[in-house]
Design a protein around this motif. Sequence first.
Motif, short mmCIF file in Angstrom:
data_model
loop_
_atom_site.label_atom_id
_atom_site.label_comp_id
_atom_site.label_asym_id
_atom_site.label_seq_id
_atom_site.Cartn_x
_atom_site.Cartn_y
_atom_site.Cartn_z
N VAL A 28 61.27 3.97 57.31
CA VAL A 28 60.44 4.69 56.34
C VAL A 28 60.62 6.16 56.63
CG1 VAL A 28 58.09 5.19 55.56
CG2 VAL A 28 58.73 2.84 56.17
N ASP A 29 61.06 6.91 55.61
CA ASP A 29 61.18 8.36 55.75
C ASP A 29 59.76 8.93 55.68
OD1 ASP A 29 61.70 11.06 55.60
OD2 ASP A 29 63.14 10.89 53.96
N ALA A 62 53.39 6.01 58.82
CA ALA A 62 53.53 5.81 57.38
C ALA A 62 52.16 5.54 56.77
CB ALA A 62 54.47 4.65 57.10
N THR A 78 65.98 0.69 54.06
CA THR A 78 64.82 1.57 53.96
C THR A 78 63.76 0.83 53.15
OG1 THR A 78 65.63 2.63 51.94
CG2 THR A 78 66.19 3.71 54.05
N ASP A 80 61.53 0.74 50.22
CA ASP A 80 61.54 1.43 48.94
C ASP A 80 60.19 1.48 48.25
OD1 ASP A 80 64.20 2.11 49.06
OD2 ASP A 80 64.88 0.46 47.80
N SER A 81 59.43 0.38 48.35
CA SER A 81 58.15 0.36 47.64
C SER A 81 57.23 -0.71 48.22
CB SER A 81 58.36 0.11 46.14
OG SER A 81 58.98 -1.13 45.93
N SER A 165 57.95 6.59 48.94
CA SER A 165 59.28 6.68 49.55
C SER A 165 59.99 7.87 48.94
CB SER A 165 60.07 5.39 49.34
OG SER A 165 60.31 5.18 47.97
N THR A 166 61.06 8.29 49.60
CA THR A 166 61.79 9.45 49.09
C THR A 166 62.76 9.07 48.01
OG1 THR A 166 63.39 9.18 50.87
CG2 THR A 166 61.63 10.79 51.19
#
Length: 166
Positions: A28-29, A62, A78, A80-81, A165-166
């Motif tokens: 997670v970014d 997060a 990653t 995403d949602s 998310s980015t």
Amino acid sequence: MQVTIEGVTYVSHEDPVWRNEKNYIAMVDLAPFDLPGMLEQLWLRELESGAGYEVCCIPFYAYGLALGDVVVKSESNTVDSLIGKSGRRVLRILFAEPRPSTDSRSALRSAVDSAGLLGEWNGDRHIAIDVPDISLMQPVFDSVQGEIQNRTAFWEWSDARDFRST
């Protein structure tokens, strides 16, 4: 545990509370949560239906995620949602340095264990606690109340902000 490599800090879960043989790891970014240059590694389990992945650790940084939530993982590993909430919450507590003479970390560990709650430590000053039922939390709050009032410990709910998310 946190490790910085080439300017990026990776936060990992050394002992995820729902560790399982069929776990996946996804990043997670944390930039959308005002933590640029940081990534948190989450442990996930693929749902039998194939309709997403269940979060198997208690997120340290997060926002908007909790143990048991269902997320979508990209091919690049990653998150995403968020597609399903578990109904659980995460209480995060950070103990400041220097430590006061009355250090409540031991009392907090005992309160978490006595209440039958799950917790994950990131180092020895940051804990994420799984909250399946808010009614179980009073002993936890009581164990750190003095430090929170004295500003030697700080707390927050992970759902204070929505997941992005980015």
